[in-house]
Design a protein around this motif. Structure first.
Motif, PDB file in Angstrom:
ATOM      1  N   HIS A  75       0.849  -1.209   0.000  1.00 48.17           N
ATOM      2  CA  HIS A  75       0.000   0.000   0.000  1.00 48.17           C
ATOM      3  C   HIS A  75       0.872   1.243   0.000  1.00 48.17           C
ATOM      4  O   HIS A  75       2.018   1.197   0.470  1.00 48.17           O
ATOM      5  CB  HIS A  75      -0.920   0.006   1.230  1.00 48.17           C
ATOM      6  CG  HIS A  75      -0.161   0.021   2.536  1.00 48.17           C
ATOM      7  ND1 HIS A  75       0.106   1.190   3.226  1.00 48.17           N
ATOM      8  CD2 HIS A  75       0.402  -0.969   3.265  1.00 48.17           C
ATOM      9  CE1 HIS A  75       0.796   0.894   4.324  1.00 48.17           C
ATOM     10  NE2 HIS A  75       0.996  -0.407   4.375  1.00 48.17           N
ATOM     11  N   ASP A  86       6.697   2.000   5.322  1.00 50.23           N
ATOM     12  CA  ASP A  86       5.530   1.165   5.629  1.00 50.23           C
ATOM     13  C   ASP A  86       4.604   1.153   4.412  1.00 50.23           C
ATOM     14  O   ASP A  86       3.969   2.163   4.101  1.00 50.23           O
ATOM     15  CB  ASP A  86       4.814   1.744   6.866  1.00 50.23           C
ATOM     16  CG  ASP A  86       3.591   0.939   7.263  1.00 50.23           C
ATOM     17  OD1 ASP A  86       3.212   0.001   6.529  1.00 50.23           O
ATOM     18  OD2 ASP A  86       2.991   1.270   8.314  1.00 50.23           O
ATOM     19  N   GLY A  87       4.554   0.024   3.722  1.00 46.72           N
ATOM     20  CA  GLY A  87       3.732  -0.094   2.510  1.00 46.72           C
ATOM     21  C   GLY A  87       4.487   0.327   1.263  1.00 46.72           C
ATOM     22  O   GLY A  87       4.579  -0.436   0.297  1.00 46.72           O
ATOM     23  N   GLU A 117      -4.957   0.898   3.444  1.00 53.83           N
ATOM     24  CA  GLU A 117      -4.470  -0.210   4.286  1.00 53.83           C
ATOM     25  C   GLU A 117      -4.385   0.238   5.733  1.00 53.83           C
ATOM     26  O   GLU A 117      -4.611  -0.534   6.668  1.00 53.83           O
ATOM     27  CB  GLU A 117      -3.089  -0.688   3.793  1.00 53.83           C
ATOM     28  CG  GLU A 117      -2.633  -2.012   4.396  1.00 53.83           C
ATOM     29  CD  GLU A 117      -1.974  -1.899   5.765  1.00 53.83           C
ATOM     30  OE1 GLU A 117      -1.773  -2.929   6.418  1.00 53.83           O
ATOM     31  OE2 GLU A 117      -1.646  -0.772   6.197  1.00 53.83           O
ATOM     32  N   GLU A 118      -4.021   1.510   5.924  1.00 50.28           N
ATOM     33  CA  GLU A 118      -3.776   1.989   7.287  1.00 50.28           C
ATOM     34  C   GLU A 118      -5.059   2.282   8.054  1.00 50.28           C
ATOM     35  O   GLU A 118      -5.036   2.715   9.198  1.00 50.28           O
ATOM     36  CB  GLU A 118      -2.872   3.222   7.273  1.00 50.28           C
ATOM     37  CG  GLU A 118      -1.467   2.951   6.721  1.00 50.28           C
ATOM     38  CD  GLU A 118      -0.590   2.069   7.614  1.00 50.28           C
ATOM     39  OE1 GLU A 118      -1.122   1.460   8.563  1.00 50.28           O
ATOM     40  OE2 GLU A 118       0.615   1.996   7.349  1.00 50.28           O
ATOM     41  N   HIS A 177       7.707  -6.133   3.058  1.00 49.26           N
ATOM     42  CA  HIS A 177       7.343  -5.103   4.033  1.00 49.26           C
ATOM     43  C   HIS A 177       8.482  -4.945   5.029  1.00 49.26           C
ATOM     44  O   HIS A 177       9.323  -5.850   5.153  1.00 49.26           O
ATOM     45  CB  HIS A 177       6.051  -5.513   4.766  1.00 49.26           C
ATOM     46  CG  HIS A 177       5.230  -4.375   5.257  1.00 49.26           C
ATOM     47  ND1 HIS A 177       5.510  -3.701   6.430  1.00 49.26           N
ATOM     48  CD2 HIS A 177       4.136  -3.771   4.737  1.00 49.26           C
ATOM     49  CE1 HIS A 177       4.616  -2.739   6.594  1.00 49.26           C
ATOM     50  NE2 HIS A 177       3.768  -2.752   5.575  1.00 49.26           N
ATOM     51  N   GLN A 180       8.622  -3.765  11.255  1.00 45.86           N
ATOM     52  CA  GLN A 180       7.873  -2.876  12.165  1.00 45.86           C
ATOM     53  C   GLN A 180       7.968  -3.306  13.624  1.00 45.86           C
ATOM     54  O   GLN A 180       7.202  -2.842  14.463  1.00 45.86           O
ATOM     55  CB  GLN A 180       6.393  -2.752  11.762  1.00 45.86           C
ATOM     56  CG  GLN A 180       6.190  -2.421  10.296  1.00 45.86           C
ATOM     57  CD  GLN A 180       4.757  -2.156   9.923  1.00 45.86           C
ATOM     58  OE1 GLN A 180       4.016  -3.090   9.627  1.00 45.86           O
ATOM     59  NE2 GLN A 180       4.344  -0.905   9.950  1.00 45.86           N
ATOM     60  N   HIS A 347      -1.570  -6.865   7.449  1.00 47.17           N
ATOM     61  CA  HIS A 347      -1.161  -6.537   6.077  1.00 47.17           C
ATOM     62  C   HIS A 347      -2.274  -6.892   5.096  1.00 47.17           C
ATOM     63  O   HIS A 347      -3.127  -7.725   5.389  1.00 47.17           O
ATOM     64  CB  HIS A 347       0.113  -7.302   5.723  1.00 47.17           C
ATOM     65  CG  HIS A 347       1.265  -6.936   6.605  1.00 47.17           C
ATOM     66  ND1 HIS A 347       1.899  -5.726   6.524  1.00 47.17           N
ATOM     67  CD2 HIS A 347       1.863  -7.594   7.622  1.00 47.17           C
ATOM     68  CE1 HIS A 347       2.847  -5.657   7.428  1.00 47.17           C
ATOM     69  NE2 HIS A 347       2.849  -6.780   8.130  1.00 47.17           N
TER      70      HIS A 347
HETATM   71 MN    MN Z   1       1.984  -1.522   6.061  1.00 46.32          MN
END
Ligand code: MN
Ligand code: HGY
Ligand code: MN
Length: 402
Positions: A75, A86-87, A117-118, A177, A180, A347
């Motif tokens: 994303h 992130d994405g 996505e978030e 990805h 995280q 995800h």
């Molecule tokens: Mn993500």
């Protein structure tokens, strides 16, 4: 030919859309101006790479190869305060591999950047609609914390829509990805091959009390909505004690007080309650405790409590065949510096697993930081992840039809 410099240049260009001015951070929530500008730029890059651009009604952006193909991506929307990887990493890695495969006569690879996505409006909303987890009409009724509906917000992309994209044209999905979390960085490892993705539940809760004067209302007569949130949180941590494991997590991340003024006893508090675990039964037991604790908290204060719509996704396992290809590739690129690991973050791959075999790979997050402006990853690790994905895509096992 795979071109790591071109990949890194594109990744850095993508972070100019919504650059926060703090480190490499971005502010690019779904359907914001920067999100749409980033999607327009990505669409152009896909087209330059010889992919056919397609955008569905949700704003999911695809770069399609001819005929059956593997789908790669992630994303490009961000959290309200997000990191640059992130994405974005998964989308730009997908673009580079699709491009390199076309240049070298490699396998057919398509690219996707899913929308929301978030979870500005829900939980992985774009891929939830694409995979049939949620209808477009249901998604359109979801609202963000300001009360704006997704149905209104997505109008900003209406001139980009080309129509539905048939999942039947794809043979599998691989999402790269950042981890995280702290595991890979702490161990000095370069690659994580994901075994499974945890499940999540998310629900708004509202305590309604009595708005009143903060100077004249005696403490014992108050029905203070903030005090209810505070008492609920303390009671909940206690109630969860015998149900959760060290891997279970829960978060109150958004609180809205009404009317949110220093000299007014707040009459209403709405807050997000989110919980995650690898065991769907535990998620259910936690939901029961949350509801009971909220009701007991409200009763004890002569207040009302109401619950919003429960959103969520169940835990899912990754596909053995695609995982095997990633493991072989990780062994070649980062021998003794990779591991198989679960994903504690959610995800798009979770939703896509309803339709296609899916797999994921991680690269380390420095100090385990993400969903923050200072999220980052060493350049060598970004490129190692790209090489693993490239090798896996070229592995004949990945090309088999499901
Ligand atoms: Mn993500
Ligand atoms: O919240 C998550 O796990 C994801 O980053 N949307
Ligand atoms: Mn995220």
């Amino acid at each position: 030919m795979l071109n790591p410099d071109r990949f890194l240049a594109d990744l850095h260009h993508l972070r100019t859309f919504g650059a926060s001015g703090v480190g490499r951070g971005v502010v690019r929530p779904a359907y914001s101006g920067p999100d749409v500008a980033a999607r327009r730029w990505l669409a152009q890059r896909m087209s330059d790479a010889g992919l056919q651009v397609a955008v569905d009604a949700m704003g999911n952006l695809f770069g399609l190869a001819d005929g059956p193909s593997l789908l790669l991506g992630s994303h490009s929307d961000s959290q309200p305060e997000g990191g640059w990887l992130d994405g974005a990493l998964g989308v730009v890695a997908a673009l580079e591999i699709a491009r390199a495969c076309r240049e070298s006569g490699g396998p057919s690879v398509s690219v996707v950047s899913f929308q929301d996505e978030e979870g500005r409006f829900g939980v992985t909303t774009g891929s939830a609609v694409w995979s049939g987890q949620l209808t477009q009409a249901e998604a359109d009724n979801l609202t963000d914390h300001q009360g704006l509906s997704l149905g209104s917000a997505r109008q900003i992309m209406r001139d980009m829509i080309t129509g539905d994209v048939d999942p039947g044209r794809f043979t599998g999905f691989i999402e790269m990805h950042i981890e995280q979390g702290p595991a890979l960085d702490a161990a000095g490892e370069q690659i994580g091959v994901v075994s499974d993705i945890v499940g999540i539940r998310d629900m708004n809760i509202t305590f309604s009390g009595r708005q009143n004067h903060a100077g004249t209302t005696p403490m014992h007569l108050r029905q203070d909505a903030f005090q209810a949130v505070s008492a609920f949180n303390t009671a909940l941590n206690d109630q969860f004690r015998n149900v959760v494991t060290p891997q279970t997590v829960w978060t109150i991340g958004h609180v809205s007080l009404h009317p949110n003024a220093s000299s007014i006893v707040p009459g209403r508090a709405t807050f997000s309650m989110q919980w995650r675990d690898a065991d769907a039964n535990r998620l259910e037991r936690m939901e029961k405790i949350i509801r009971e604790t909220a009701l007991a908290t409200a009763d004890a204060r002569r207040m009302q409590v109401s619950f919003g719509r429960l959103l969520g996704l169940d835990p899912v396992a990754m596909d053995d065949r695609l995982c095997g290809a990633l493991e072989q590739a990780a062994d070649a690129v980062a021998p003794k510096r990779w591991r198989k690991m679960p994903s504690g973050a959610l995800h798009d791959a979770t939703n896509v697993s309803r339709l296609l075999p899916v797999a994921m790979l991680f690269v380390p997050s420095l100090k385990g930081i993400s969903h923050a402006f200072d999220e980052d990853t060493m350049e060598d690790d970004l490129v190692a992840g790209l090489r693993v994905l490239d090798l896996a895509v070229r592995n004949p096992a990945t090309q088999d039809r499901p």
